[in-house]
Write a protein that holds these residues in place. Structure first.
Motif, PDB file in Angstrom:
ATOM      1  N   ALA A 137     -11.316 -23.345  -7.121  1.00  0.00           N
ATOM      2  CA  ALA A 137     -12.314 -22.677  -8.210  1.00  0.00           C
ATOM      3  C   ALA A 137     -13.532 -23.368  -8.098  1.00  0.00           C
ATOM      4  N   ARG A 138     -13.555 -24.628  -8.367  1.00  0.00           N
ATOM      5  CA  ARG A 138     -14.795 -24.946  -8.704  1.00  0.00           C
ATOM      6  C   ARG A 138     -15.764 -25.243  -7.196  1.00  0.00           C
ATOM      7  N   THR A 139     -15.111 -25.172  -6.162  1.00  0.00           N
ATOM      8  CA  THR A 139     -16.079 -25.256  -4.770  1.00  0.00           C
ATOM      9  C   THR A 139     -16.306 -23.932  -4.233  1.00  0.00           C
ATOM     10  N   ASN A 140     -15.540 -22.777  -4.843  1.00  0.00           N
ATOM     11  CA  ASN A 140     -15.309 -21.612  -3.782  1.00  0.00           C
ATOM     12  C   ASN A 140     -16.838 -20.782  -3.998  1.00  0.00           C
ATOM     13  N   TYR A 141     -17.223 -20.372  -2.714  1.00  0.00           N
ATOM     14  CA  TYR A 141     -18.467 -19.583  -2.760  1.00  0.00           C
ATOM     15  C   TYR A 141     -18.461 -18.158  -3.321  1.00  0.00           C
ATOM     16  N   ARG A 142     -17.049 -17.779  -3.657  1.00  0.00           N
ATOM     17  CA  ARG A 142     -16.825 -16.483  -4.065  1.00  0.00           C
ATOM     18  C   ARG A 142     -16.611 -16.475  -5.386  1.00  0.00           C
ATOM     19  N   ALA A 143     -16.735 -15.464  -6.463  1.00  0.00           N
ATOM     20  CA  ALA A 143     -16.377 -15.240  -7.617  1.00  0.00           C
ATOM     21  C   ALA A 143     -14.866 -15.492  -7.970  1.00  0.00           C
ATOM     22  N   CYS A 144     -14.383 -16.534  -8.561  1.00  0.00           N
ATOM     23  CA  CYS A 144     -13.105 -16.672  -8.902  1.00  0.00           C
ATOM     24  C   CYS A 144     -12.766 -17.646 -10.033  1.00  0.00           C
ATOM     25  N   LEU A 145     -11.739 -17.614 -10.717  1.00  0.00           N
ATOM     26  CA  LEU A 145     -11.634 -18.222 -12.206  1.00  0.00           C
ATOM     27  C   LEU A 145     -10.113 -18.990 -11.897  1.00  0.00           C
ATOM     28  N   VAL A 146      -9.920 -20.048 -12.309  1.00  0.00           N
ATOM     29  CA  VAL A 146      -8.568 -20.839 -12.327  1.00  0.00           C
ATOM     30  C   VAL A 146      -8.554 -21.055 -13.905  1.00  0.00           C
ATOM     31  N   VAL A 147      -7.484 -20.693 -14.349  1.00  0.00           N
ATOM     32  CA  VAL A 147      -7.141 -21.097 -15.914  1.00  0.00           C
ATOM     33  C   VAL A 147      -5.517 -21.748 -15.740  1.00  0.00           C
TER      34      VAL A 147
END
Length: 323
Positions: free
Chosen positions: A202-212
């Protein structure tokens, strides 16, 4: 509640950490060798690893005192600050003796991360200088400085483990629709846990994404399934578009409630979740979950914006879509 911040640094602080990681990976000729060759890393850093039970802090400090009063003083400062900020101590670096001590109850990917974390304490010049000063002058490290050192060491371990942007480049080759599969595949490839892999995804992805990341689900009387939020990681693009979740617990009435797995359920298949972005526009997202038994990983990413003419929302739904 979510654990204390364990990785935030200023851009300048992060660059300094990354420079030290690059130096060590160069000296150990570790680039492109995954998982990162730990023995070569330690050899280049001129460190050795020793296993020791750290369950009893007093007993461990007594052990250090038998070898080095300075080492014990340094360890006590680290124990006080790190225990306050991050909980149980599982590893300590004694730079004076070129030794790393790792709790002998830890194994696998967690031991790898801890070893790299302690190597980071040794490799950061300003940390070695400060520890040496405090040892020589019988002074104590301020808690906020010690906590900063812990965050620096966490980032050192992360960049060494994932070889700079090596993980991010591999993750970029996977569609978000296969994001959970990528998280589970790339973690072991780099010698990391699924938990660490998900955060890096999540933290390095160039796209919009979220990890919970949630603690294991439990049944609560009158509520049903309930899980405590452990960590939240979002890509830069997601943070630019959406507010981050603020809830400390996920329950069935939360927008992510349908993703709570029962204690014995391993996978929650992808499903639609509607969120509001910063502009108040409703956006359709896809979310899925994986239960590692230690925690639950939720991966969420937006697909397309929804308009008032294409979706009919039931009464009260607007409140439900807010994190």
């Amino acid at each position: 509640m979510a654990k204390p911040d364990d990785s935030s640094l200023t851009p300048a602080q992060l660059r300094a950490v990354e420079e030290r990681v690059v130096s060590l990976l160069n000296r150990s000729e570790a680039w492109g060798r995954v998982p990162t060759p730990l023995e070569d890393i330690l050899a280049a850093a001129k460190l050795r690893v020793e296993s020791k039970s750290l369950k009893e802090a007093d007993g461990f400090l007594a052990f250090l005192k038998s070898k080095s009063i300075a080492a014990a003083s340094m360890a006590m400062d680290t124990l006080k600050a790190a225990t306050s900020a991050f909980g149980k101590i599982l590893g300590i670096c004694d730079s004076a003796d070129h030794a790393i001590y790792i709790d002998d109850t830890v194994n696998g990917s967690k031991q790898t991360f801890l070893t790299l974390h302690e190597t980071g304490h040794h490799e950061m010049p300003h940390q070695r200088r400060l520890f040496r000063f405090f040892e020589d002058n019988d002074k104590s490290l301020e808690p906020d400085v010690a906590e900063l050192f812990e965050r620096e060491a966490n980032n050192f371990a992360r960049h060494a483990l994932f070889q700079g942007d090596g993980y991010a480049k591999m993750a970029a080759d996977h569609d978000l629709e296969k994001g959970m599969a990528a998280i589970k595949k790339l973690g072991p490839k780099f010698g990391a846990s699924i938990y660490a892999s998900a955060r890096e995804f999540a933290r390095t992805n160039y796209r919009a994404c979220l990890v919970v990341v949630l603690n294991p689900s439990e049944y609560a009387f009158g509520v049903g399934l309930r899980a405590e939020v452990r960590r939240i990681e979002a890509s830069a693009l997601f943070k630019a578009q959406f507010p981050l979740p603020q809830a400390t617990h996920i329950t069935p009435d939360h927008p992510l409630g349908s993703l709570l797995p029962s204690p014995k359920q391993r996978v929650v298949k992808p499903r639609s979740v509607v969120l509001e972005d910063f502009n108040g526009a409703r956006q359709e997202c896809v979310a899925e979950a994986f239960n590692t038994t230690h925690n639950t990983i939720i991966l969420l990413y937006p697909t397309k914006a929804l308009t008032k003419t294409t979706v009919i929302l039931p009464p009260g739904f607007k409140q439900a879509v807010n994190f």
